[in-house]
Design a protein around this motif. Structure first.
Motif, mmCIF file in Angstrom:
data_model
loop_
_atom_site.group_PDB
_atom_site.id
_atom_site.type_symbol
_atom_site.label_atom_id
_atom_site.label_comp_id
_atom_site.label_asym_id
_atom_site.label_seq_id
_atom_site.Cartn_x
_atom_site.Cartn_y
_atom_site.Cartn_z
ATOM 1 N N ILE A 56 -111.141 -38.946 41.270
ATOM 2 C CA ILE A 56 -110.144 -38.372 42.153
ATOM 3 C C ILE A 56 -110.247 -36.821 41.977
ATOM 4 N N GLY A 57 -110.252 -36.144 43.142
ATOM 5 C CA GLY A 57 -110.173 -34.711 43.076
ATOM 6 C C GLY A 57 -108.802 -34.234 43.965
ATOM 7 N N ILE A 58 -108.105 -33.289 43.352
ATOM 8 C CA ILE A 58 -106.968 -32.798 44.176
ATOM 9 C C ILE A 58 -107.200 -31.407 44.771
ATOM 10 N N ILE A 59 -106.980 -31.311 45.660
ATOM 11 C CA ILE A 59 -107.040 -30.006 46.466
ATOM 12 C C ILE A 59 -105.785 -29.334 46.860
ATOM 13 N N ALA B 266 -111.275 -33.361 38.911
ATOM 14 C CA ALA B 266 -111.375 -32.124 39.592
ATOM 15 C C ALA B 266 -109.949 -31.775 40.256
ATOM 16 N N PHE B 267 -109.653 -30.385 40.141
ATOM 17 C CA PHE B 267 -108.667 -29.766 40.652
ATOM 18 C C PHE B 267 -108.915 -28.571 41.241
ATOM 19 N N CYS B 268 -108.518 -28.269 42.650
ATOM 20 C CA CYS B 268 -108.818 -26.997 42.968
ATOM 21 C C CYS B 268 -107.350 -26.253 43.597
ATOM 22 N N ASP B 269 -107.262 -25.046 43.484
ATOM 23 C CA ASP B 269 -106.090 -24.044 44.091
ATOM 24 C C ASP B 269 -106.536 -22.702 44.426
ATOM 25 N N ALA C 33 -103.047 -27.956 36.120
ATOM 26 C CA ALA C 33 -103.161 -29.402 36.377
ATOM 27 C C ALA C 33 -104.187 -30.129 35.836
ATOM 28 N N ALA C 34 -105.515 -29.591 35.512
ATOM 29 C CA ALA C 34 -106.412 -30.366 35.029
ATOM 30 C C ALA C 34 -106.065 -30.488 33.412
ATOM 31 N N GLU C 35 -105.348 -29.455 32.862
ATOM 32 C CA GLU C 35 -104.840 -29.907 31.635
ATOM 33 C C GLU C 35 -103.846 -30.867 31.466
ATOM 34 N N LYS C 36 -102.934 -30.946 32.297
ATOM 35 C CA LYS C 36 -101.961 -31.948 32.333
ATOM 36 C C LYS C 36 -102.392 -33.152 32.955
ATOM 37 N N GLU D 78 -111.079 -36.242 30.581
ATOM 38 C CA GLU D 78 -111.773 -35.601 29.383
ATOM 39 C C GLU D 78 -112.827 -34.764 30.204
ATOM 40 N N ASN D 79 -113.129 -33.603 30.063
ATOM 41 C CA ASN D 79 -114.220 -32.546 30.604
ATOM 42 C C ASN D 79 -113.920 -32.396 32.142
ATOM 43 N N ALA D 80 -112.560 -32.504 32.514
ATOM 44 C CA ALA D 80 -111.853 -32.560 34.220
ATOM 45 C C ALA D 80 -112.372 -30.979 34.507
ATOM 46 N N LYS D 81 -112.883 -30.774 35.610
ATOM 47 C CA LYS D 81 -113.292 -29.360 36.300
ATOM 48 C C LYS D 81 -112.070 -28.819 37.113
#
Length: 361
Positions: free
Chosen positions: A8-11, A35-38, A47-50, A54-57
Protein backbone atom coordinates in the motif's frame (compact mmCIF):
# COMPACT_ATOMS: atom_id res chain seq x y z
CA UNK A 1 -4.56 -12.68 -4.23
CA UNK A 2 -5.70 -14.47 -1.06
CA UNK A 3 -2.20 -15.48 0.01
CA UNK A 4 -0.54 -12.23 -0.99
CA UNK A 5 0.34 -9.37 1.34
CA UNK A 6 -0.94 -6.22 -0.34
CA UNK A 7 1.55 -3.37 -0.79
CA UNK A 8 0.00 0.00 0.00
CA UNK A 9 1.01 3.56 -0.79
CA UNK A 10 -0.36 6.55 1.15
CA UNK A 11 -0.75 9.85 -0.71
CA UNK A 12 -1.31 12.70 1.72
CA UNK A 13 0.12 12.19 5.21
CA UNK A 14 -1.91 14.78 7.12
CA UNK A 15 -4.62 14.57 9.76
CA UNK A 16 -7.00 12.04 8.21
CA UNK A 17 -4.18 9.71 7.18
CA UNK A 18 -2.66 9.78 10.67
CA UNK A 19 -5.96 9.77 12.52
CA UNK A 20 -7.76 7.08 10.54
CA UNK A 21 -6.15 5.35 7.56
CA UNK A 22 -2.66 4.42 8.70
CA UNK A 23 -3.55 3.32 12.27
CA UNK A 24 -6.33 1.05 10.96
CA UNK A 25 -4.23 -0.42 8.17
CA UNK A 26 -1.41 -1.07 10.62
CA UNK A 27 -3.64 -3.52 12.51
CA UNK A 28 -3.98 -5.79 9.46
CA UNK A 29 -1.53 -8.63 8.81
CA UNK A 30 -2.59 -8.82 5.17
CA UNK A 31 -0.93 -5.57 4.11
CA UNK A 32 2.27 -3.60 4.37
CA UNK A 33 2.61 0.14 3.87
CA UNK A 34 5.61 0.58 1.59
CA UNK A 35 5.38 4.15 0.28
CA UNK A 36 4.29 7.54 1.57
CA UNK A 37 3.84 10.87 -0.19
CA UNK A 38 3.18 14.41 0.98
CA UNK A 39 4.04 17.81 -0.43
CA UNK A 40 5.68 18.45 2.95
CA UNK A 41 8.58 16.01 2.95
CA UNK A 42 8.84 15.85 6.75
CA UNK A 43 5.28 14.50 6.99
CA UNK A 44 5.94 11.75 4.47
CA UNK A 45 9.19 10.80 6.20
CA UNK A 46 7.55 10.72 9.64
CA UNK A 47 4.74 8.50 8.35
CA UNK A 48 7.24 6.12 6.73
CA UNK A 49 9.21 5.86 9.96
CA UNK A 50 6.10 5.21 12.07
CA UNK A 51 4.00 2.98 9.80
CA UNK A 52 6.25 1.89 6.96
CA UNK A 53 7.66 -1.53 6.26
CA UNK A 54 11.40 -2.09 6.17
CA UNK A 55 12.91 0.04 3.41
CA UNK A 56 9.68 2.01 2.99
CA UNK A 57 10.07 4.94 0.62
CA UNK A 58 8.75 8.48 0.86
CA UNK A 59 8.11 11.10 -1.80
CA UNK A 60 6.91 14.66 -2.37
CA UNK A 61 5.62 13.87 -5.90
CA UNK A 62 2.74 11.37 -5.98
CA UNK A 63 3.57 10.37 -9.56
CA UNK A 64 6.89 8.95 -8.39
CA UNK A 65 5.00 6.76 -5.93
CA UNK A 66 2.64 5.59 -8.68
CA UNK A 67 5.61 4.59 -10.85
CA UNK A 68 6.35 1.79 -8.38
CA UNK A 69 4.72 -1.17 -10.10
CA UNK A 70 4.92 -3.29 -6.94
CA UNK A 71 2.32 -1.13 -5.17
CA UNK A 72 -1.16 -2.71 -5.29
CA UNK A 73 -3.30 -0.18 -3.44
CA UNK A 74 -3.26 3.58 -2.93
CA UNK A 75 -5.06 5.60 -0.27
CA UNK A 76 -5.73 9.19 -1.35
CA UNK A 77 -5.87 11.44 1.73
CA UNK A 78 -5.31 14.88 0.18
CA UNK A 79 -7.48 18.04 0.05
CA UNK A 80 -10.69 17.69 -1.97
CA UNK A 81 -9.40 19.56 -5.03
CA UNK A 82 -6.84 16.87 -5.82
CA UNK A 83 -8.95 13.77 -5.10
CA UNK A 84 -10.02 13.28 -8.69
CA UNK A 85 -6.81 13.62 -10.68
CA UNK A 86 -4.71 11.67 -8.18
CA UNK A 87 -7.32 8.88 -8.06
CA UNK A 88 -7.60 8.71 -11.86
CA UNK A 89 -3.81 8.62 -12.21
CA UNK A 90 -3.58 5.87 -9.59
CA UNK A 91 -6.25 3.76 -11.29
CA UNK A 92 -4.54 4.23 -14.65
CA UNK A 93 -1.30 3.11 -13.00
CA UNK A 94 -2.97 -0.19 -12.08
CA UNK A 95 -3.68 0.51 -8.42
CA UNK A 96 -6.86 -0.09 -6.43
CA UNK A 97 -7.89 3.17 -4.72
CA UNK A 98 -9.46 4.17 -1.43
CA UNK A 99 -10.16 7.91 -1.68
CA UNK A 100 -11.16 9.98 1.31
CA UNK A 101 -14.55 11.65 1.33
CA UNK A 102 -16.00 13.62 -0.32
CA UNK A 103 -15.42 11.83 -3.60
CA UNK A 104 -14.38 15.02 -5.39
CA UNK A 105 -14.75 18.78 -5.36
CA UNK A 106 -17.19 18.67 -8.30
CA UNK A 107 -19.57 16.13 -9.81
CA UNK A 108 -17.68 16.29 -13.11
CA UNK A 109 -14.47 15.30 -11.33
CA UNK A 110 -16.29 12.46 -9.55
CA UNK A 111 -17.60 11.13 -12.87
CA UNK A 112 -14.05 10.96 -14.19
CA UNK A 113 -13.18 8.75 -11.23
CA UNK A 114 -16.10 6.37 -11.88
CA UNK A 115 -15.19 6.18 -15.55
CA UNK A 116 -11.53 5.46 -14.76
CA UNK A 117 -12.49 2.63 -12.38
CA UNK A 118 -14.69 1.05 -15.06
CA UNK A 119 -12.06 1.51 -17.75
CA UNK A 120 -9.21 0.01 -15.74
CA UNK A 121 -11.16 -2.68 -13.92
CA UNK A 122 -9.58 -1.59 -10.62
CA UNK A 123 -11.52 -1.22 -7.39
CA UNK A 124 -12.45 2.24 -6.15
CA UNK A 125 -14.14 3.15 -2.88
CA UNK A 126 -14.72 6.33 -0.88
CA UNK A 127 -14.02 6.83 2.83
CA UNK A 128 -17.51 7.04 4.30
CA UNK A 129 -16.54 5.30 7.55
CA UNK A 130 -19.81 6.15 9.34
CA UNK A 131 -21.47 3.30 7.43
CA UNK A 132 -19.32 0.95 9.51
CA UNK A 133 -20.51 2.10 12.95
CA UNK A 134 -22.46 -0.50 14.93
CA UNK A 135 -25.67 1.56 14.87
CA UNK A 136 -25.38 2.18 11.12
CA UNK A 137 -24.76 -1.49 10.36
CA UNK A 138 -27.73 -2.59 12.47
CA UNK A 139 -30.07 0.02 11.01
CA UNK A 140 -29.05 -0.84 7.45
CA UNK A 141 -29.96 -4.47 8.11
CA UNK A 142 -33.34 -3.34 9.47
CA UNK A 143 -33.92 -1.27 6.32
CA UNK A 144 -32.83 -4.09 3.99
CA UNK A 145 -35.26 -6.46 5.70
CA UNK A 146 -38.05 -4.00 4.97
CA UNK A 147 -38.97 -3.50 8.63
CA UNK A 148 -39.52 0.23 8.07
CA UNK A 149 -41.48 -0.33 4.86
CA UNK A 150 -41.14 2.32 2.16
CA UNK A 151 -38.94 5.12 3.51
CA UNK A 152 -40.49 8.27 2.07
CA UNK A 153 -39.18 10.98 4.41
CA UNK A 154 -35.74 11.36 5.95
CA UNK A 155 -33.42 13.87 7.56
CA UNK A 156 -29.64 13.93 7.24
CA UNK A 157 -28.09 15.59 10.29
CA UNK A 158 -24.64 17.25 10.41
CA UNK A 159 -24.99 20.07 12.94
CA UNK A 160 -22.18 21.46 15.05
CA UNK A 161 -22.84 24.43 17.34
CA UNK A 162 -19.29 25.79 17.29
CA UNK A 163 -16.72 23.43 15.84
CA UNK A 164 -15.04 25.07 12.88
CA UNK A 165 -11.83 23.26 11.81
CA UNK A 166 -9.19 25.99 11.75
CA UNK A 167 -6.21 23.96 10.52
CA UNK A 168 -5.13 22.85 7.06
CA UNK A 169 -7.25 24.08 4.14
CA UNK A 170 -10.72 23.46 5.57
CA UNK A 171 -11.68 27.14 5.25
CA UNK A 172 -10.32 27.47 1.70
CA UNK A 173 -13.07 27.20 -0.91
CA UNK A 174 -10.62 26.77 -3.79
CA UNK A 175 -9.01 23.72 -2.18
CA UNK A 176 -12.09 22.16 -0.59
CA UNK A 177 -15.07 23.25 -2.70
CA UNK A 178 -17.11 24.20 0.35
CA UNK A 179 -17.43 24.08 4.10
CA UNK A 180 -19.60 21.99 6.44
CA UNK A 181 -21.87 20.77 3.64
CA UNK A 182 -19.08 19.05 1.72
CA UNK A 183 -17.12 18.17 4.88
CA UNK A 184 -19.66 16.65 7.30
CA UNK A 185 -22.95 17.01 5.45
CA UNK A 186 -21.55 14.51 2.97
CA UNK A 187 -21.40 11.82 5.71
CA UNK A 188 -25.00 12.42 6.80
CA UNK A 189 -26.29 12.35 3.23
CA UNK A 190 -24.34 9.18 2.41
CA UNK A 191 -25.80 7.43 5.47
CA UNK A 192 -29.33 8.50 4.57
CA UNK A 193 -29.21 7.48 0.91
CA UNK A 194 -27.61 4.16 1.88
CA UNK A 195 -30.35 3.39 4.40
CA UNK A 196 -33.05 4.29 1.88
CA UNK A 197 -31.35 2.36 -0.92
CA UNK A 198 -32.35 5.27 -3.11
CA UNK A 199 -29.88 6.95 -5.47
CA UNK A 200 -32.23 8.63 -7.93
CA UNK A 201 -32.64 12.33 -7.09
CA UNK A 202 -35.19 14.40 -8.98
CA UNK A 203 -34.71 17.96 -7.70
CA UNK A 204 -32.77 19.97 -5.12
CA UNK A 205 -33.32 23.33 -3.43
CA UNK A 206 -30.57 24.65 -1.20
CA UNK A 207 -29.25 27.54 0.83
CA UNK A 208 -25.73 28.21 2.07
CA UNK A 209 -24.99 30.88 4.67
CA UNK A 210 -22.04 33.05 5.68
CA UNK A 211 -23.67 34.45 8.80
CA UNK A 212 -21.16 33.73 11.58
CA UNK A 213 -17.94 33.27 9.60
CA UNK A 214 -17.07 36.98 9.71
CA UNK A 215 -16.95 37.17 13.51
CA UNK A 216 -13.64 37.85 15.22
CA UNK A 217 -12.61 36.05 18.41
CA UNK A 218 -15.60 33.75 18.13
CA UNK A 219 -16.13 30.89 20.55
CA UNK A 220 -14.99 27.70 18.85
CA UNK A 221 -13.88 24.20 19.85
CA UNK A 222 -10.47 24.70 18.20
CA UNK A 223 -10.00 28.37 18.97
CA UNK A 224 -11.18 31.46 17.07
CA UNK A 225 -11.14 31.30 13.29
CA UNK A 226 -9.66 33.98 11.05
CA UNK A 227 -12.59 35.71 9.27
CA UNK A 228 -10.26 36.71 6.43
CA UNK A 229 -9.52 33.05 5.67
CA UNK A 230 -13.09 31.76 6.20
CA UNK A 231 -14.10 31.66 2.51
CA UNK A 232 -16.58 28.75 2.76
CA UNK A 233 -20.10 28.66 4.17
CA UNK A 234 -20.65 28.27 7.92
CA UNK A 235 -23.93 26.39 7.38
CA UNK A 236 -25.95 24.95 4.50
CA UNK A 237 -29.30 23.25 4.08
CA UNK A 238 -30.94 21.25 1.32
CA UNK A 239 -34.39 20.01 0.36
CA UNK A 240 -34.12 16.97 -1.90
CA UNK A 241 -36.89 15.13 -3.73
CA UNK A 242 -36.31 11.71 -5.24
CA UNK A 243 -37.76 10.16 -8.38
CA UNK A 244 -40.03 7.89 -6.33
CA UNK A 245 -41.47 10.87 -4.42
CA UNK A 246 -39.36 10.51 -1.27
CA UNK A 247 -38.14 13.66 0.48
CA UNK A 248 -34.82 14.27 2.26
CA UNK A 249 -33.93 17.32 4.36
CA UNK A 250 -30.18 17.84 4.77
CA UNK A 251 -28.80 20.13 7.47
CA UNK A 252 -25.15 20.98 8.02
CA UNK A 253 -23.18 23.52 10.03
CA UNK A 254 -19.85 24.20 11.66
CA UNK A 255 -21.25 27.22 13.50
CA UNK A 256 -24.95 27.60 14.26
CA UNK A 257 -26.88 28.93 17.24
CA UNK A 258 -28.58 25.63 17.97
CA UNK A 259 -28.52 23.15 20.82
CA UNK A 260 -29.78 20.36 18.56
CA UNK A 261 -26.27 19.15 17.81
CA UNK A 262 -26.07 15.94 15.79
CA UNK A 263 -23.40 14.81 13.36
CA UNK A 264 -23.34 11.93 10.85
CA UNK A 265 -26.84 10.88 11.85
CA UNK A 266 -30.05 10.09 10.00
CA UNK A 267 -33.75 10.08 10.77
CA UNK A 268 -35.95 7.76 8.71
CA UNK A 269 -39.73 7.64 8.35
CA UNK A 270 -41.30 4.68 6.55
CA UNK A 271 -44.73 3.19 6.02
CA UNK A 272 -44.14 0.45 8.62
CA UNK A 273 -41.85 2.19 11.09
CA UNK A 274 -39.24 4.83 11.72
CA UNK A 275 -35.78 5.25 13.19
CA UNK A 276 -33.47 7.91 14.55
CA UNK A 277 -30.12 8.14 16.33
CA UNK A 278 -31.04 10.47 19.18
CA UNK A 279 -29.20 9.24 22.28
CA UNK A 280 -28.60 5.93 20.55
CA UNK A 281 -30.42 3.97 17.87
CA UNK A 282 -34.20 4.10 18.31
CA UNK A 283 -36.79 2.22 16.27
CA UNK A 284 -40.46 3.16 16.41
CA UNK A 285 -43.68 1.77 14.94
CA UNK A 286 -47.15 0.40 15.57
CA UNK A 287 -48.08 -3.10 16.73
CA UNK A 288 -51.45 -4.58 17.67
CA UNK A 289 -53.04 -1.17 17.61
CA UNK A 290 -50.42 0.37 19.89
CA UNK A 291 -47.46 2.64 19.26
CA UNK A 292 -44.05 1.52 20.41
CA UNK A 293 -40.47 2.71 20.44
CA UNK A 294 -37.41 0.75 21.40
CA UNK A 295 -33.78 1.61 21.95
CA UNK A 296 -31.40 -0.91 20.46
CA UNK A 297 -28.64 -2.14 22.80
CA UNK A 298 -25.48 -2.22 20.69
CA UNK A 299 -22.87 -2.85 23.36
CA UNK A 300 -21.52 -6.35 23.89
CA UNK A 301 -20.93 -5.93 27.61
CA UNK A 302 -22.60 -7.65 30.53
CA UNK A 303 -19.99 -10.36 31.03
CA UNK A 304 -17.56 -10.04 33.95
CA UNK A 305 -14.06 -8.92 32.93
CA UNK A 306 -15.21 -8.19 29.36
CA UNK A 307 -15.62 -4.56 28.37
CA UNK A 308 -17.58 -5.26 25.20
CA UNK A 309 -15.09 -3.36 23.06
CA UNK A 310 -15.95 -3.71 19.40
CA UNK A 311 -14.00 -3.16 16.20
CA UNK A 312 -14.02 0.57 15.43
CA UNK A 313 -15.73 1.94 12.35
CA UNK A 314 -12.39 2.90 10.78
CA UNK A 315 -10.89 -0.52 11.53
CA UNK A 316 -13.88 -2.34 10.03
CA UNK A 317 -13.81 -0.06 6.99
CA UNK A 318 -10.13 -0.82 6.38
CA UNK A 319 -10.52 -4.56 6.90
CA UNK A 320 -13.51 -4.93 4.58
CA UNK A 321 -11.82 -2.78 1.94
CA UNK A 322 -8.71 -4.94 1.94
CA UNK A 323 -10.84 -8.11 2.01
CA UNK A 324 -12.70 -6.93 -1.10
CA UNK A 325 -9.39 -6.78 -2.96
CA UNK A 326 -7.98 -10.06 -1.67
CA UNK A 327 -11.23 -11.94 -2.34
CA UNK A 328 -12.31 -9.91 -5.40
CA UNK A 329 -15.69 -9.03 -3.90
CA UNK A 330 -17.78 -5.85 -4.11
CA UNK A 331 -16.71 -2.82 -2.10
CA UNK A 332 -19.14 -1.60 0.57
CA UNK A 333 -19.08 2.02 -0.58
CA UNK A 334 -19.59 1.91 -4.34
CA UNK A 335 -18.20 4.83 -6.37
CA UNK A 336 -21.52 5.21 -8.20
CA UNK A 337 -23.21 5.83 -4.84
CA UNK A 338 -20.60 8.38 -3.76
CA UNK A 339 -21.05 10.14 -7.11
CA UNK A 340 -24.75 10.74 -6.37
CA UNK A 341 -23.82 12.25 -3.01
CA UNK A 342 -21.44 14.67 -4.76
CA UNK A 343 -24.07 15.52 -7.39
CA UNK A 344 -26.60 16.43 -4.69
CA UNK A 345 -24.11 18.51 -2.69
CA UNK A 346 -23.11 20.40 -5.84
CA UNK A 347 -26.79 21.01 -6.61
CA UNK A 348 -27.33 22.52 -3.15
CA UNK A 349 -24.47 24.96 -3.71
CA UNK A 350 -25.75 25.81 -7.19
CA UNK A 351 -29.30 26.33 -5.95
CA UNK A 352 -28.04 28.61 -3.19
CA UNK A 353 -26.22 30.78 -5.72
CA UNK A 354 -29.08 30.99 -8.23
CA UNK A 355 -32.07 30.88 -5.91
CA UNK A 356 -33.59 28.26 -8.17
CA UNK A 357 -34.21 24.54 -7.95
CA UNK A 358 -31.80 22.18 -9.69
CA UNK A 359 -33.42 19.34 -11.65
CA UNK A 360 -31.79 16.03 -12.51
CA UNK A 361 -32.43 14.35 -15.84
Amino acid sequence: MKNKKLRIGIIGCGGIANGKHMPSLAKLNTIEMVAFCDIIEEKAKAAAEKYGSENAKYYTDYKELLNDKSIDVVHVCTPNKSHSFITVDALEAGKHVMCEKPMAKTAADARLMVEAAKRTGKKLTIGYQNRFRADSQYLHTVCEKGDLGEIYYAKAHAIRRRAVPTWGVFLNEEEQGGGPLIDIGTHALDLTLWMMGNYKPKSVMGTAYHKLSGRKNAANAWGPWDPEKFTVEDSAFGFITMENGATIVLESSWALNSLDVREAQTTLCGTEGGADMIGGLRINGENLGRLYDTKVELNSGGVAFYDGKQESDADLEARLWIDSILNDTEVVVKPEQALVVTEILEAIYESSKTGKAVYFE
